[in-house]
Design a protein around this motif. Structure first.
Motif, mmCIF file in Angstrom:
data_model
loop_
_atom_site.group_PDB
_atom_site.id
_atom_site.type_symbol
_atom_site.label_atom_id
_atom_site.label_comp_id
_atom_site.label_asym_id
_atom_site.label_seq_id
_atom_site.Cartn_x
_atom_site.Cartn_y
_atom_site.Cartn_z
ATOM 1 N N ILE A 197 0.799 -1.097 0.017
ATOM 2 C CA ILE A 197 -0.100 -0.027 0.153
ATOM 3 C C ILE A 197 0.838 1.228 0.010
ATOM 4 N N GLU A 240 -3.030 5.125 0.917
ATOM 5 C CA GLU A 240 -3.678 5.070 -0.448
ATOM 6 C C GLU A 240 -5.068 4.206 -0.256
ATOM 7 N N ARG A 241 -4.668 3.280 0.637
ATOM 8 C CA ARG A 241 -5.852 2.293 1.203
ATOM 9 C C ARG A 241 -5.621 2.102 2.477
ATOM 10 N N GLU A 266 -12.583 2.415 5.872
ATOM 11 C CA GLU A 266 -11.808 3.234 5.074
ATOM 12 C C GLU A 266 -12.646 4.434 4.473
ATOM 13 N N ARG A 271 -10.379 7.623 6.151
ATOM 14 C CA ARG A 271 -9.599 7.998 5.312
ATOM 15 C C ARG A 271 -9.636 9.622 5.043
#
Length: 544
Positions: free
Chosen positions: A189, A295-296, A351, A355
């Motif tokens: 990731i 990013e994840r 997420e 995020r």
């Protein structure tokens, strides 16, 4: 390799710092069996990560740990504000802010308050609380590798004291293993954001004479701006023990070895202006301020939390707090899925929700570092300019426009320009004081282990629908009537209007998640309350 029998557990937590330990506490409160592995032999001994914001303290309050934490933090209970000055001995000084909660305005938003508790004092409290709840916490235990399949994750753990390897089979893994997360690397990731912002060496030292120079200025931190010896001074006990963050420039070839005791002592003396002060260096630790977001947050059955998911500037004390709130968001969702009352899709909302919060918060932390001219941070021209959300709004007023929520406005920013805790879906539910069997409690004290439906005296049809839905869906769904009648479950304090506080009407209802966020709100009575609750539960709990 001396292979032991495979252990099986619902959740494996990797990392035993603030976020991992908080995850253990929250999972324990929800009755989720878990193992936590931490490669170091003990909790942190370095006084860092001290600012625990109001949202974090709300979570610790509901988890039963708030009082213990405040007792551990008692020595700094009277410290407030950030001071900026060329030295401690000159007349020129400026309070960037003097009070965390000037005028006591925070009380209308929360039953909790900020708490200045250094990581080395907070972590042992979390260890004790987590173990009392059955948490299996293993220090000197390093995760070597893991592989996952459709049914779970198989991890190999090394006991660093004996060298023995063991295998743990978990349904899910929470990777809270720091900014250079081996778990994130193994998952491939990447990260987004500007990257490194500045570097410091955190120096712990003893200097009993420094207390006289500080006097009655009980600051959280003091930014000392002597261009030849700048840095940040933090009290540990307001008397003899202190921390100094000295700028470090590895990009200019400077190494940690360059920070000798002699250099550190000279730097501290010149920065504080107490040139003849006796200083004893007791420790040094490098740290890096950065703005990065993974990013994840999720890869299969592995979830990133804390610094493995995001890094941010220390200004505003957002970093560890955001991570602790990651752990809380994830814990209730894991518990719901493991207990069978939510579908696996609920875990995807971790997420979706967290995020964007990290992205907005990390950007705000960098802007605040620019606004405060944080020592060591050479911000880009114009950074931090323009109207910015206040610290309290960032810490408490953020929202989830998308995720396990219904009826939100997805186009609205994650962090609003001003505080708006009015019961809107996707925001932290409003705080109001109630009486329950003669005991005063906040509405926030109702939320931890289950969904909760709140109504007023005119919401009997909603409560009946909730009881039927709970049985039909096998979902824990208590409902409470807030009113002044003898038959009402909870009584608002004089002058408070439950419906007005929650942005609804006397015939309405509000569904609140275990983390205290509003999942859905009805402004009035539905034509078919049971059908409406069926629709809501299916969407929020990802059960088609």
């Amino acid at each position: 390799m001396n292979a032991a029998a495979e252990e099986r557990v619902p959740v494996l937590v990797v990392g035993g710092s603030l976020v991992g330990l908080s995850a253990s506490l929250f999972l324990g409160r929800l009755g989720v069996r878990h193992i936590l592995v931490e490669k170091h032999s003990d909790t942190s001994r370095h006084p860092r990560g001290r600012g625990n914001n109001v949202r974090t303290m709300e979570l610790y309050r509901v988890a039963g740990a708030e009082q213990r934490i405040r007792e551990a933090a008692s020595v700094l209970a009277d410290n407030h504000g950030i001071l900026q000055a060329p030295s401690l001995t000159g007349e020129e000084q400026e309070w960037l802010f003097k009070e965390i909660d000037p005028g006591g305005g925070l009380a209308k938003f929360s039953p909790a308050g900020w708490c200045l508790c250094s990581q080395n004092d907070l972590e042992p409290v979390l260890v004790r609380c987590a173990r009392e709840l059955g948490g299996d916490l293993r220090f000197s235990a390093e995760l070597l590798s893991f592989d996952q399949d459709r049914e779970g994750v198989t991890a190999v753990v090394k006991n660093r004291e004996t060298g023995e390897h063991s295998t743990v089979r978990a349904d899910y893994v929470i990777a809270a293993d720091g900014p250079r997360s081996p778990s994130r690397e193994r998952l491939g990731i990447g990260q987004t954001g500007p990257g490194d912002l500045f570097h410091n060496v955190s120096i712990t030292f003893r200097a009993p004479e420094l207390a006289a120079a500080v006097g009655d200025r009980r600051f959280i931190a003091c930014y000392l701006t002597n261009p030849e010896a700048d840095g940040c001074l933090l009290p540990v006990d307001n008397e003899a023990d202190w921390v100094f963050h000295a700028p470090w420039h590895p990009d200019q070839g400077e190494t940690l070895e360059d920070f000798t005791d002699e250099r550190c002592i000279d730097h501290i003396r010149r920065a504080t202006g107490v040139l003849d002060m006796e200083v004893q260096i007791t420790g040094k630790a490098p740290w890096h301020a950065a703005e990065r977001v993974a990013e994840r947050y999720t890869a299969g059955r592995v979830f990133l939390a804390g610094d493995s998911a995001h890094e941010m500037s220390p200004t505003g004390a957002f970093g560890s707090n955001t991570g602790i709130q990651d752990a809380h968001n994830l814990a209730w969702k894991l518990a719901a899925v493991l207990d069978g009352w939510a579908g696996p899709g609920l875990l995807d909302t971790y997420e979706t929700e967290r995020r964007p919060v990290a992205s907005a918060t990390s950007a705000r932390a960098s802007a605040r570092s620019a606004e405060h001219s944080h020592p060591g941070y050479a911000a880009a021209p114009g950074a931090g300019g323009g109207r910015q959300s206040g610290v309290l709004t960032v810490a408490l007023g953020y929202s989830y426009p998308r995720g396990a929520v219904l009826g939100t406005a997805p186009e609205l920013p994650v962090v609003p320009a001003r505080m708006q805790l009015t019961g809107a879906p996707g925001t932290r539910a409003p705080h109001m004081w109630l009486q329950r069997a003669g005991v005063r409690q906040s509405t926030l004290d109702l939320y931890e282990k289950t969904l909760v439906l709140l109504t007023g005296p005119e919401g009997a049809a909603w409560r009946a629908a909730a009881a039927n839905a709970a049985e039909r869906w096998s979902v824990p769904l208590p409902s409470y009537s807030i009113g002044t009648r003898p038959e009402d479950d909870l009584a608002p304090e004089k002058g408070a209007d439950w419906a007005e506080v929650h942005g609804t009407t006397p015939q309405g209802a509000v569904l609140v998640r275990p983390d205290g966020f509003v999942a859905w709100r009805a402004e009035g009575m539905a034509a078919d309350p049971e059908a409406e609750l069926d629709r809501v539960l299916a969407a929020v709990l990802c059960r088609g």
